[in-house]
Scaffold this active site. Structure first.
Site, PDB file in Angstrom:
ATOM      1  CB  CYS A 381     -34.793   0.323 -13.935  1.00  0.00           C
ATOM      2  SG  CYS A 381     -36.352  -0.298 -13.147  1.00  0.00           S
ATOM      3  CG  HIS A 506     -33.747   0.847  -9.607  1.00  0.00           C
ATOM      4  ND1 HIS A 506     -33.368   1.594 -10.141  1.00  0.00           N
ATOM      5  CD2 HIS A 506     -34.538   0.647  -9.961  1.00  0.00           C
ATOM      6  CE1 HIS A 506     -34.382   2.184 -10.828  1.00  0.00           C
ATOM      7  NE2 HIS A 506     -35.388   1.544 -10.434  1.00  0.00           N
ATOM      8  CD  GLU A 508     -29.738   2.678  -9.444  1.00  0.00           C
ATOM      9  OE1 GLU A 508     -29.249   1.585  -9.984  1.00  0.00           O
ATOM     10  OE2 GLU A 508     -31.138   3.594  -9.362  1.00  0.00           O
TER      11      GLU A 508
END
Ligand code: GLN
Length: 530
Positions: A381, A506, A508
């Protein structure tokens, strides 16, 4: 009909209620049950998205764009099912709902009270999740600690819930602490007894206790706790400190906790092994190599602010049987002392998400260092935006390039999307949640995913400015992923680099131990072969 498990915590905060609840969810799912989880938090903030990462750690983003508590991330990582906005509520949201209703006149002038109005809303949310999820078991975590004034309303609501739903359908699991007293060399059970008494004062008798301790709790002590707390002995478990949170389900499984839960709730299932999970945890604990990855961020003093990133690195590490050491680097230190000191010994560099202009130049220097020294780089990001700014300045010769988030510049290579210009309110104006992305063949991203079209989660306001696509592209930046209509750049890569990939989303939030995220997996892979 669904069965309901409530998880509460006592004695002190920070005992790992979320992880315990997630582990229970994992074990029940492993038995073939459909699980839904939710969390109630006692604080009065209405929008967790605007809470400081310094105080609360990371904001976890759900598929449907919910900005939630970081514990919800553990639920997804452990149980593997996606959480929605309807799985996390703060007391602030509940009160705000009631006050809105009252203002609309929905209570017809009647007195609006904590009991029954607030407790009814809480109970209805639990029932609504049971209905919408069609799950066999609903696990509800009550945030905060029993004994705190804030927790009382929730306790009253779940007490009523059990009466309504029937004893056989509801189970209370309470997490407590059994501290070790060095001076007398013994583990003390009094705090646990007090905490259970506190619950009983609210009409709740826990069905199961999970006693956190830093060492093994002898059988006779567990029996003593069972006796004083009015609980069956085989429903009192020790929750010993673990090397990694991923050990917890294994310990619970070895003690057959999931069997006791099913027995208590009258669910008929067979004993199932968790060998796949055990093998991955074994990989994680017995690596045959090691890499050092620098995470260059702003909130590095509180590592919880990057929880999903560090968990994703663990998943990738377990996949490669590689220990991933994270060096937490404050980007302002880079600004003060130069990059060399912090980055020269690293195998890989991550610039994670972030907001505001503090420490930005340090992050830009880190991206430059990674590019020039051919160190694997993963930008998340803001980390992509940083890489774009750096490339524009130092490769394309646009010396004044920057993001309009930080001021007004000649070359705003990162800028607001047209639809967002003019909106500057905090909260609620971001691109949030899951969006599709089309991958370009022949790119590292495409190779990593092994797919043409992916979906990933977003949480940002600014975007790659399309006016600069050509100049960046002509200088060697590959636009490896875009929105399907090709209006938004979602992934960039560098052509002349072993592994430099950055995404506007993102990744993650979607990594799991059993399914490491492709970008994290290949990033860590690239740091190993370096
Ligand atoms: N601050 C940037 C934006 O709003 C990046 C946000 C982030 O990294 N999550 O676009």
């Amino acid at each position: 009909m669904a069965k309901f498990i409530f998880v509460t915590g006592g004695v002190i905060s920070g005992l790992g209620k979320g992880i315990a609840a997630a582990s229970i969810g994992l074990l029940l799912k492993n038995k073939g049950l459909k699980i839904a989880v939710e969390k109630f938090d006692p604080y009065l903030n209405v929008d967790p998205g605007t809470m400081s990462p310094y105080q609360h750690g990371e904001v976890f983003v759900t598929e449907d764009g919910g900005e939630t508590d970081l514990d919800l991330g553990h639920y997804e990582r452990f149980i593997g099912t996606n959480i929605t906005k309807n799985c996390s509520f703060s007391m602030g949201q509940i009160y705000s709902e009631i006050i809105k209703k009252e203002r609309k006149g929905s209570y017809l002038g009647g007195t609006v009270q904590v009991v029954p109005h607030v407790t009814d809303i809480i109970k209805n949310k639990i029932k609504a999740l049971a209905e919408s999820s069609k799950a066999d078991v609903i696990i509800t975590e009550i945030g905060g600690t029993v004994g705190e004034i804030e927790a009382e309303v929730f306790l009253e609501a779940i007490r009523q819930f059990k009466t309504e739903m029937g004893r056989e359908n509801v189970m209370f699991i309470h997490l407590t602490l059994v501290p070790y007293l060095k001076i007398s060399d013994e583990l003390k059970t009094k705090p646990t007894q007090h905490s259970v008494k506190e619950l009983q004062k609210h009409g709740i008798n826990p069905d199961m206790l999970l006693c956190r301790a830093d060492r093994h709790i002898p059988e006779e002590l567990l029996n003593k706790i069972a006796m004083f707390c009015n609980i069956d002995t085989n429903y009192v478990f020790e929750g010993i400190d673990v090397d990694t949170i991923y050990d917890l389900p294994i310990n619970f499984h070895d003690e057959e906790m999931e069997e006791r839960i099913c027995e208590r709730l009258g669910i008929k299932t067979e004993r199932k092994d968790i060998d796949e999970w055990k093998a991955l945890v074994d990989n994680f604990k017995n690596p045959d190599k090691e890499v050092n990855i620098g995470l260059v961020g702003k909130y590095v003093a509180l590592q919880d602010a990057y929880l999903s990133v560090s968990e994703s690195l663990k998943h990738a590490g377990a996949h490669h049987k590689c220990k991933v050491n994270i060096e937490w680097i404050n980007s302002e230190d880079i600004e003060a002392n130069g990059v060399e000191k912090y980055l020269s010994k690293l195998d890989g560099i991550i610039v994670p998400g972030g907001f505001g202009n503090r420490g930005i130049e340090g992050k830009i220097s880190a991206a430059k260092y990674a590019r020039e020294h051919k160190i694997p780089y993963l930008g998340l990001c803001l980390g992509m935006q940083i890489a774009v700014i750096e490339f524009a300045r130092n490769v394309c010769g646009l010396s004044n390039a920057n993001s309009s988030e930080f001021g007004t510049y000649e070359h705003q290579v990162i800028d607001l999307m047209e639809a967002q210009v003019g909106i500057s309110n905090k909260g609620g104006t971001m691109r949030l949640g899951s969006y599709p992305c089309t991958l370009k063949e022949g790119t590292k991203a495409h190779r990593a995913y092994g797919e043409d079209k992916i979906n990933e989660r977003h949480r940002h306001r600014y975007e790659f400015n399309n006016n600069y696509r050509d100049i960046m592209n002509n200088n060697g930046m590959i636009l490896a992923g875009t929105s399907p209509d090709n209006m938004l750049v979602e992934i960039i890569e560098l052509s002349d680099h072993p592994w430099f990939v950055a995404s506007q989303f993102h990744p993650e939030f979607k990594s799991r131990l059993c399914e490491p995220h492709p970008l994290f997996r290949d990033f860590v892979g690239a740091t190993i072969v370096k």
